[in-house]
Motif scaffolding. Structure first.
Motif, mmCIF file in Angstrom:
data_model
loop_
_atom_site.group_PDB
_atom_site.id
_atom_site.type_symbol
_atom_site.label_atom_id
_atom_site.label_comp_id
_atom_site.label_asym_id
_atom_site.label_seq_id
_atom_site.Cartn_x
_atom_site.Cartn_y
_atom_site.Cartn_z
ATOM 1 N N SER A 263 0.878 -0.974 -0.086
ATOM 2 C CA SER A 263 0.036 -0.308 -0.107
ATOM 3 C C SER A 263 1.081 1.276 0.011
ATOM 4 O O SER A 263 1.876 1.426 0.751
ATOM 5 C CB SER A 263 -0.787 0.142 1.266
ATOM 6 N N MET A 264 0.467 2.255 -0.694
ATOM 7 C CA MET A 264 1.128 3.668 -0.937
ATOM 8 C C MET A 264 0.678 4.425 0.210
ATOM 9 O O MET A 264 1.431 5.407 0.168
ATOM 10 C CB MET A 264 1.019 3.846 -2.106
ATOM 11 N N GLY A 265 -0.253 4.295 0.924
ATOM 12 C CA GLY A 265 -0.962 4.885 1.910
ATOM 13 C C GLY A 265 -1.664 6.350 1.180
ATOM 14 O O GLY A 265 -1.910 5.848 -0.181
ATOM 15 N N PRO A 266 -1.798 7.443 1.680
ATOM 16 C CA PRO A 266 -2.476 8.625 1.276
ATOM 17 C C PRO A 266 -1.748 8.837 0.022
ATOM 18 O O PRO A 266 -0.392 9.109 -0.001
ATOM 19 C CB PRO A 266 -2.767 9.436 2.087
ATOM 20 N N VAL A 267 -2.409 9.396 -1.095
ATOM 21 C CA VAL A 267 -2.018 9.666 -2.284
ATOM 22 C C VAL A 267 -2.765 10.903 -2.875
ATOM 23 O O VAL A 267 -3.944 11.061 -2.865
ATOM 24 C CB VAL A 267 -2.222 8.786 -3.572
ATOM 25 N N LEU A 268 -1.751 12.073 -3.339
ATOM 26 C CA LEU A 268 -2.381 13.352 -3.701
ATOM 27 C C LEU A 268 -2.938 12.966 -5.013
ATOM 28 O O LEU A 268 -2.434 12.158 -5.844
ATOM 29 C CB LEU A 268 -1.343 14.315 -3.638
ATOM 30 N N GLN A 269 -4.019 13.904 -5.467
ATOM 31 C CA GLN A 269 -4.648 13.806 -6.823
ATOM 32 C C GLN A 269 -4.192 14.925 -7.267
ATOM 33 O O GLN A 269 -4.021 16.214 -7.174
ATOM 34 C CB GLN A 269 -6.337 14.069 -6.608
ATOM 35 N N PHE A 270 -3.940 14.805 -8.795
ATOM 36 C CA PHE A 270 -3.202 15.987 -9.776
ATOM 37 C C PHE A 270 -4.074 15.760 -11.029
ATOM 38 O O PHE A 270 -4.458 14.714 -11.587
ATOM 39 C CB PHE A 270 -1.811 15.735 -9.756
ATOM 40 N N ASP A 271 -4.158 16.966 -11.837
ATOM 41 C CA ASP A 271 -4.608 17.023 -13.156
ATOM 42 C C ASP A 271 -3.351 17.149 -13.807
ATOM 43 O O ASP A 271 -2.709 17.961 -13.978
ATOM 44 C CB ASP A 271 -5.452 18.339 -13.147
ATOM 45 N N TYR A 272 -2.987 15.740 -14.333
ATOM 46 C CA TYR A 272 -1.706 15.873 -14.927
ATOM 47 C C TYR A 272 -1.447 16.798 -16.136
ATOM 48 O O TYR A 272 -0.294 17.034 -16.481
ATOM 49 C CB TYR A 272 -1.511 14.498 -15.515
ATOM 50 N N GLU A 273 -2.503 16.992 -16.925
ATOM 51 C CA GLU A 273 -2.315 17.869 -17.942
ATOM 52 C C GLU A 273 -2.008 19.314 -17.520
ATOM 53 O O GLU A 273 -1.131 20.029 -18.090
ATOM 54 C CB GLU A 273 -3.811 17.875 -18.906
ATOM 55 N N ALA A 274 -2.706 19.693 -16.504
ATOM 56 C CA ALA A 274 -2.418 21.188 -15.873
ATOM 57 C C ALA A 274 -0.958 21.258 -15.271
ATOM 58 O O ALA A 274 -0.389 22.136 -15.522
ATOM 59 C CB ALA A 274 -3.496 21.386 -14.635
ATOM 60 N N VAL A 275 -0.483 20.047 -14.792
ATOM 61 C CA VAL A 275 0.919 19.938 -14.197
ATOM 62 C C VAL A 275 1.817 20.086 -15.170
ATOM 63 O O VAL A 275 2.867 20.853 -15.188
ATOM 64 C CB VAL A 275 1.081 18.765 -13.389
ATOM 65 N N ALA A 276 1.329 19.323 -16.381
ATOM 66 C CA ALA A 276 2.600 19.168 -17.755
ATOM 67 C C ALA A 276 2.405 20.803 -18.173
ATOM 68 O O ALA A 276 3.555 21.267 -18.713
ATOM 69 C CB ALA A 276 2.099 18.238 -18.759
ATOM 70 N N SER A 277 1.329 21.410 -18.158
ATOM 71 C CA SER A 277 1.124 22.932 -19.152
ATOM 72 C C SER A 277 1.991 23.895 -17.962
ATOM 73 O O SER A 277 2.869 24.625 -18.395
ATOM 74 C CB SER A 277 -0.202 23.260 -18.935
ATOM 75 N N ARG A 278 1.911 23.633 -16.713
ATOM 76 C CA ARG A 278 2.678 24.711 -16.001
ATOM 77 C C ARG A 278 4.153 24.348 -15.950
ATOM 78 O O ARG A 278 4.989 25.397 -15.893
ATOM 79 C CB ARG A 278 2.111 24.395 -14.404
ATOM 80 N N LEU A 279 4.595 23.266 -15.880
ATOM 81 C CA LEU A 279 6.093 22.700 -15.909
ATOM 82 C C LEU A 279 6.705 23.198 -17.380
ATOM 83 O O LEU A 279 7.783 23.574 -17.508
ATOM 84 C CB LEU A 279 6.240 21.352 -15.634
ATOM 85 N N PHE A 280 5.948 23.100 -18.307
ATOM 86 C CA PHE A 280 6.273 23.525 -19.675
ATOM 87 C C PHE A 280 6.313 25.146 -19.906
ATOM 88 O O PHE A 280 7.463 25.601 -20.453
ATOM 89 C CB PHE A 280 5.433 23.002 -20.923
ATOM 90 N N ALA A 281 5.603 25.717 -19.211
ATOM 91 C CA ALA A 281 5.609 27.267 -19.210
ATOM 92 C C ALA A 281 6.816 27.621 -18.614
ATOM 93 O O ALA A 281 7.629 28.569 -18.955
ATOM 94 C CB ALA A 281 4.435 27.568 -18.645
ATOM 95 N N ALA A 282 7.214 26.800 -17.559
ATOM 96 C CA ALA A 282 8.580 27.417 -16.879
ATOM 97 C C ALA A 282 9.723 26.843 -17.628
ATOM 98 O O ALA A 282 10.859 27.566 -17.674
ATOM 99 C CB ALA A 282 8.548 26.729 -15.478
ATOM 100 N N ALA A 283 9.665 25.708 -18.059
ATOM 101 C CA ALA A 283 10.854 25.251 -18.798
ATOM 102 C C ALA A 283 10.913 25.790 -20.171
ATOM 103 O O ALA A 283 12.289 25.742 -20.709
ATOM 104 C CB ALA A 283 10.675 23.490 -19.028
ATOM 105 N N SER A 284 10.050 26.272 -20.817
ATOM 106 C CA SER A 284 10.432 26.883 -22.099
ATOM 107 C C SER A 284 10.825 28.360 -22.115
ATOM 108 O O SER A 284 10.902 29.044 -23.272
ATOM 109 C CB SER A 284 9.039 26.608 -23.049
#
Length: 444
Positions: free
Chosen positions: A282-303
């Motif tokens: 068991s991984m225990g409690p896991v946070l929920q993420f909108d993966y598309e939103a995370v990818a967009s935010r990370l791309f905005a910073a990396a680009s």
């Protein structure tokens, strides 16, 4: 000779906190808590920055002098919970700021035999600071102040934090946030919590910080995706089952043999399975993420133009994984050993086909069709789909390639492919991430 001037209360407490006798130190901690409550209750009360630095120096050496693991854990919990004794948010933030400044200042003097107790203290203080934020209802402004404090004192290039403090903080941040807020935080709120890491990862010139952020935050999100989606599916099933139960209560108590239409799998879940969190993997409690939103935010910073090329290259790899998750494709690490063996056999067959002459291939292929040397030209994703469609059972942790090897093997053993229904419903689960998640057990 004039009368002796008494020392300020903060210095007196700091001296007693660093005393040789454990009884003296324990009494000093209790007195300090009462002193904090009494002083911060007054309208004109509160502490200055220098006063809290003196208090934390005493607490640091109080922890330094404590022996025995259980007593160290108890003392660490007592010290970290002092944050709740402060009656104002400003005083709490100043208390946290002076803690991290004290750790940065004293870190290089800690010998290796005492590192574990201070690693534990850092984890406990971070946990209690997140609990204080939870008690304030995860207010956005207070969350931003806490993240700004942590970024300035630990991750910012101008901070005085040693590499050991940075590395440990990045290792424990997501884990402690999951423990405190996994049952309440939405995907949008979780995105706010990791935004500072996107900016630092894109701009840092420290390769160790880049590696620790990528590994401790973003790749951890990717690894936990199967468990996060499975949790969402369980919530959806529970909600539909609850609706079905309320409808059945209005009708007569006649047992129905047909499966509920709202159920994703056409049947009620098997109650014989172990509850979540009780199994070994068991991984225990896991946070929920909108993966598309995370990818967009990370791309905005990396680009950005000023992003170093090595940072951009490393972050683009993570962005591709996040985009795959948004489309319902899971990492190749989740491919079972059987599929890996098929890939290896394909490579061997291709090499054999190159070495054998054409006539030899025809003769070998004509022996009753027992051996087929024609390589499988399908992609790894297609082979993965065929494996899922065949209903083959994924091998256990002991069959994973490479075998268990210390800490990394534990994480590798935990990875598993989500249920077929979870993969098919990834898009439907995106809406659930936008809702406030309810605790899984109402009794707690």
């Amino acid at each position: 000779m004039g009368p002796r001037v008494p020392l300020p209360p903060e210095i007196q407490l700091a001296q007693r906190l660093a005393g040789n006798e454990q009884v003296t130190r324990d009494r000093a901690v209790k007195r300090l808590r009462k002193y904090i409550v009494a002083r911060t209750q007054r309208a004109a009360g509160g502490f200055t920055h220098d006063e809290l630095l003196k208090v934390w120096k005493g607490l640091f050496y109080c922890m330094w002098m404590q022996d025995k693991a259980l007593l160290q854990e108890e003392l660490g919990r007592t010290i970290s919970q002092l944050i709740h004794a402060f009656q104002t948010t400003e005083a709490q933030h100043l208390f946290l700021q002076t803690f991290w400044q004290t750790m940065n200042r004293e870190w290089t003097g800690i010998d290796r035999l005492r590192l574990d107790k201070f690693y534990m203290l850092m984890r406990m203080v971070l946990n209690e600071s997140l609990k204080a934020l939870k008690m304030q209802g995860w207010e956005e402004r207070q969350a931003e102040r806490l993240l700004e404090l942590l970024t300035t004192e630990i991750l910012h290039p101008d901070s005085q934090a040693p590499s050991g403090v940075k590395s440990h903080f990045l290792e424990i941040f997501l884990e402690e946030l999951s423990k405190v807020g996994a049952a309440e935080l939405t995907a949008d709120q979780n995105l706010k919590f990791i935004e500072p890491f996107c900016t630092i990862a894109a701009q840092t010139k420290d390769s160790l910080v880049l590696h620790n952020i990528t590994r401790g935050v973003f790749e951890t999100i990717v690894e936990q995706a199967p468990f996060a989606i499975e949790d969402l599916m369980n919530e959806l099933e529970a909600a539909e089952e609850e609706e079905g139960t309320s409808e059945d209560e209005r009708e007569e108590d006649v047992p129905s043999k047909e499966p509920r239409r709202g159920s994703l799998h056409g049947a009620a879940p098997d109650t014989s399975e172990e509850p979540a969190g009780d199994g070994e993997d068991s991984m225990g409690p896991v946070l929920q993420f909108d993966y598309e939103a995370v990818a967009s935010r990370l791309f905005a910073a990396a680009s950005q133009q000023d992003t170093p090329s090595q940072n951009r290259k490393r972050l683009y790899k993570v962005i591709r994984k996040l985009q795959d998750l948004a489309e319902g494709l899971f990492p190749e690490d989740d491919v079972p050993e059987k599929a890996c063996r098929n890939l290896q056999e394909d490579r061997r067959e291709r090499k054999t086909k190159k070495r054998l002459p054409k006539s030899g291939l025809q003769n070998k292929a004509g022996k009753g069709g027992e051996e087929d040397l024609c390589p499988d030209l399908s992609s790894g994703a297609e082979r993965m789909a065929r494996w899922q469609g065949s209903g083959a059972e994924r091998p256990g942790p002991q069959e994973q390639p490479g075998g268990p090897a210390g800490r990394g093997a534990r994480k590798r053993r935990r990875r598993r492919q989500p249920r077929a229904g979870a993969r098919a419903k990834v898009t439907d689960c995106q809406d659930l991430r936008m809702r406030r998640r309810q605790p899984p057990r109402s009794g707690k």
